[in-house]
Write an enzyme that holds these catalytic residues in place. Structure first.
Site, PDB file in Angstrom:
ATOM      1  CG  ASP A  91     -10.737   6.642  11.165  1.00  0.00           C
ATOM      2  OD1 ASP A  91     -10.491   5.553  11.726  1.00  0.00           O
ATOM      3  OD2 ASP A  91      -9.932   7.190  10.391  1.00  0.00           O
ATOM      4  CG  HIS A 127      -2.665  -9.357   3.072  1.00  0.00           C
ATOM      5  ND1 HIS A 127      -1.416  -9.945   3.025  1.00  0.00           N
ATOM      6  CD2 HIS A 127      -2.806  -8.688   1.911  1.00  0.00           C
ATOM      7  CE1 HIS A 127      -0.838  -9.628   1.870  1.00  0.00           C
ATOM      8  NE2 HIS A 127      -1.663  -8.869   1.183  1.00  0.00           N
ATOM      9  CG  ASP A 128      -3.328 -11.497  -0.566  1.00  0.00           C
ATOM     10  OD1 ASP A 128      -3.999 -10.462  -0.401  1.00  0.00           O
ATOM     11  OD2 ASP A 128      -2.188 -11.506  -1.077  1.00  0.00           O
ATOM     12  CG  ASP A 135       2.376  -6.771  -3.989  1.00  0.00           C
ATOM     13  OD1 ASP A 135       1.835  -7.631  -3.269  1.00  0.00           O
ATOM     14  OD2 ASP A 135       1.807  -6.240  -4.958  1.00  0.00           O
ATOM     15  CD  GLU A 153       2.472 -11.834  -3.180  1.00  0.00           C
ATOM     16  OE1 GLU A 153       1.385 -12.302  -2.842  1.00  0.00           O
ATOM     17  OE2 GLU A 153       2.576 -10.736  -3.777  1.00  0.00           O
ATOM     18  CG  ASP A 163       3.697  -5.037   1.391  1.00  0.00           C
ATOM     19  OD1 ASP A 163       4.089  -5.405   0.270  1.00  0.00           O
ATOM     20  OD2 ASP A 163       2.895  -5.701   2.090  1.00  0.00           O
TER      21      ASP A 163
HETATM   22  O1  TEU Z   1      -0.955 -10.561  -4.015  1.00  0.00           O
HETATM   23  C1  TEU Z   1      -0.594 -11.215  -5.200  1.00  0.00           C
HETATM   24  C2  TEU Z   1      -1.421 -12.369  -5.520  1.00  0.00           C
HETATM   25  O2  TEU Z   1      -0.993 -13.245  -6.227  1.00  0.00           O
HETATM   26  C3  TEU Z   1      -2.819 -12.323  -5.067  1.00  0.00           C
HETATM   27  O3  TEU Z   1      -3.523 -11.893  -6.170  1.00  0.00           O
HETATM   28  C4  TEU Z   1      -3.365 -13.595  -4.601  1.00  0.00           C
HETATM   29  O4  TEU Z   1      -3.224 -14.594  -5.557  1.00  0.00           O
HETATM   30  C5  TEU Z   1      -4.825 -13.334  -4.372  1.00  0.00           C
HETATM   31  O5  TEU Z   1      -4.928 -12.226  -3.510  1.00  0.00           O
HETATM   32  C6  TEU Z   1      -5.529 -14.485  -3.738  1.00  0.00           C
HETATM   33  O6  TEU Z   1      -6.901 -14.204  -3.820  1.00  0.00           O
HETATM   34  C7  TEU Z   1      -0.347  -9.362  -3.725  1.00  0.00           C
HETATM   35  C8  TEU Z   1      -0.906  -8.784  -2.440  1.00  0.00           C
HETATM   36  O7  TEU Z   1      -0.583  -9.637  -1.376  1.00  0.00           O
HETATM   37  C9  TEU Z   1      -2.380  -8.567  -2.605  1.00  0.00           C
HETATM   38  O8  TEU Z   1      -2.986  -8.153  -1.415  1.00  0.00           O
HETATM   39  C10 TEU Z   1      -2.565  -7.542  -3.685  1.00  0.00           C
HETATM   40  O9  TEU Z   1      -3.924  -7.394  -3.971  1.00  0.00           O
HETATM   41  C11 TEU Z   1      -1.835  -7.924  -4.968  1.00  0.00           C
HETATM   42  O10 TEU Z   1      -0.513  -8.387  -4.756  1.00  0.00           O
HETATM   43  C12 TEU Z   1      -1.717  -6.729  -5.878  1.00  0.00           C
HETATM   44  O11 TEU Z   1      -0.833  -5.799  -5.340  1.00  0.00           O
END
Ligand code: TEU
Length: 567
Positions: free
Chosen positions: A27, A328-329, A205, A259, A100
């Protein structure tokens, strides 16, 4: 003093982004069975723990960080039975699973929010509602000036709720009201529910955003996001986390990593010291080196600045460190801290050395072990990241930019999509990730950069990771050794020493030397002993003897990494 032993201090963690790891049913979206299919590969890396990004039921406004049911699995990922099978299969391979935990906010589609906005008995106070004022046209104005992490105001007017709710992230991610003891006990019950299933811990998170200050006061308009100094590390954070630990984790041998945005080494100590509520914390100080002026600027980061951040945490933290360069961010590590072109292979190995030889638990992100890079984006339509999309929309709306082209350079580098392109398994269609249409673009370099090719490359990035993970698990000094920074001001060479006060081990003194530059560099490292080469990314490097007995002279190739045994 050597830190007390713990399994999670000795562990190497591998982060799996489920949406993009492996699709078993065509998918176009990765899923739990897809992960199971690849577990032998993950185990073959020698890692001990898998951290799984959110797999809970979610409308996916923020890729699963917007949870609508904490006790169900997102349909596209599979079922709870698939998840149980995944847990068993991970444990069968002697690895552990960390989930998570997203409890600063839920999805607006969560039953709690639905009830809250309808004002149902007992539910209104599950979230943070404020009336706010109205402007000259009768439209609601935000109750304070706080900004969302994704740009724009942190307040949204809700027709049904007839007032505004706080969302520090996406408008579909309303913040929970932790002041309400009911919500806290619901959350602790949910945490216990997962722990009882046998998971090995949680990555939490934005956990230091849960306590908002009384009166929700305005923040400094120049801070980014506005109000962060008010809503991070709020007055009851410590109390809530202690309560959570006492009600849940303390009864289990689980690992916790929070985090934490906007923390420094002192604040972190409150959370992760021996009697603090968490085992470890992620901080952002090294992630900010190339965006000191905020998301919209890309600055050159300097190695001395990176060293000084690392050294401060390595030596001053009252507690155990985490070591990460991407997730992932964040952009791909080789594109941000290395060189994703000519020296991709050497610099990816150098970054592996960085990750695996500091004091602290290393967190590796899927694909970095084969040197995956940022993606060449052909158009804005290819982007999926809610954060990047929201920022561009707001910038267009406010007239800060006239068209996407003006934002392009920053967005293409910073978009979280770079980390989220599918895992590159082989050179078949869609990199072996899916038989269907992938939910996000596959990086076109998959034909060269993929696991199958990496498996056949004798001295490639993948085998380097495996060998170094092995070495780390053999050498206590790399886990528990003290850290000492050498050459703090050197512009391109990062050198540090790890020493262990443990007479019974053979290797108790290791020197790490990293040439973080595309130029050959001669350097004199101030160590007063002969140095036997232990490991490195250049095969013809040699032992170095110190002629003057107070330093050794090394000639380093571009992005060369070496480990020396000084014992
Ligand atoms: O990320 C927290 C965070 O501070 C992020 O906003 C980071 O600064 C940003 O992604 C950089 O561009 C956590 C998670 O890892 C993220 O994937 C989520 O979107 C966020 O919290 C909200 O849950």
């Amino acid at each position: 003093m050597t830190a007390a032993r713990a399994w999670w201090k000795e562990a190497v963690v591998y982060q799996i982004y489920p949406q993009s790891f492996n699709d078993s049913d065509g998918d176009g979206v990765g899923d739990l069975q897809g992960i199971i299919e690849r577990l032998d590969y993950v185990a073959s890396l020698g890692v001990d723990v898998i951290w799984l990004n959110p797999v809970y039921q979610s409308p996916q406004a923020d890729n699963g960080y917007d949870i609508s049911d904490y006790r169900a699995i997102h349909e596209a990922y599979g079922t709870l039975d698939d998840w149980e099978e995944l847990l068993d299969e991970i444990h069968a391979r002697d690895m552990r699973l960390v989930m998570d935990l997203v409890v600063n906010h839920t999805s607006d589609e969560h039953e709690w929010f639905q009830r809250s906005r309808r004002g149902e008995d007992g539910y209104r106070d599950y979230y943070i509602w404020r009336e706010g004022e109205t402007d000259e046209y009768g439209d609601p104005t935000p109750p304070n000036n706080w900004g969302s992490f994704f740009g724009g105001s942190a307040w949204e007017y809700d027709e049904k709720g007839e007032s505004q709710y706080l969302h520090l992230f996406h408008e579909k991610q309303p913040d929970l009201n932790w002041e309400n003891p009911e919500i806290r006990s619901d959350i602790y019950e949910m945490i216990d529910w997962w722990l009882e299933k046998g998971i090995d811990g949680f990555r939490m998170d934005v956990i230091n955003l849960i306590s908002k200050p009384e009166g929700l006061p305005d923040g400094d308009p120049d801070s980014d996001p506005v109000g962060v100094e008010q809503f991070a590390n709020g007055p009851r954070t410590q109390e809530f986390l202690n309560e959570m630990a006492a009600e849940t984790f303390d009864d289990y041998d689980a690992m916790t990593v929070g985090e934490c945005v906007a923390i420094d080494v002192d604040i972190a100590g409150d959370y992760v010291s021996a009697d603090g509520p968490l085992d470890m914390a992620f901080h952002f100080q090294h992630m900010q080196l190339d965006q000191q002026d905020g998301w919209w600027s890309i600055e050159d980061w300097s190695l001395p600045d990176l060293k000084s951040v690392m050294a401060e945490w390595q030596t001053d933290l009252d507690g155990w460190n985490t070591v990460y360069l991407g997730n992932h961010d964040q952009p791909r590590i080789v594109s941000r801290f290395g060189d994703d072109e000519e020296y991709r292979e050497a610099s990816a190995k150098l970054l592996a050395t960085f990750l695996l030889t500091h004091q602290g638990t290393p967190f590796l992100f899927q694909g970095d072990e084969i040197g995956m890079t940022n993606c060449p984006w052909a158009s804005f339509e290819e982007m999926r990241d809610a954060d990047a999309k929201n920022r561009v929309a707001l910038a267009l709306e406010s007239g800060d930019i006239e068209d996407y082209d003006e934002a392009r350079e920053v967005v293409e580098f910073r978009s979280r999509d770079n980390a989220r392109t599918p895992m590159q398994w082989d050179d078949s269609h869609n990199a072996g990730f899916t038989d269907g249409d992938p939910w996000i673009k596959v990086n076109p370099n998959y034909e060269d950069i993929n696991v199958a090719a990496a498996e056949t490359a004798e001295d490639g990035i993948l085998s380097y990771y495996r060998e170094l993970i092995d070495l780390r698990s053999d050498l206590d000094v790399l886990v528990y050794g003290e850290y000492e920074l050498l050459l703090p001001d050197h512009e391109t060479v990062y050198a540090y020493r790890r020493t262990l006060d443990e007479p019974s081990v053979d290797v108790d003194d290791v020197l790490v030397v990293l040439n973080v530059s595309p130029t050959e560099t001669g350097v004199s490292v101030p160590v007063d002993t002969d140095a036997a080469l232990l490991f490195g990314n250049e095969l013809d490097a040699s032992d170095a003897s110190s002629e003057s007995h107070d330093s050794i002279d090394l000639d380093l190739q571009p992005y060369e990494a070496r480990l020396y045994d000084l014992s």
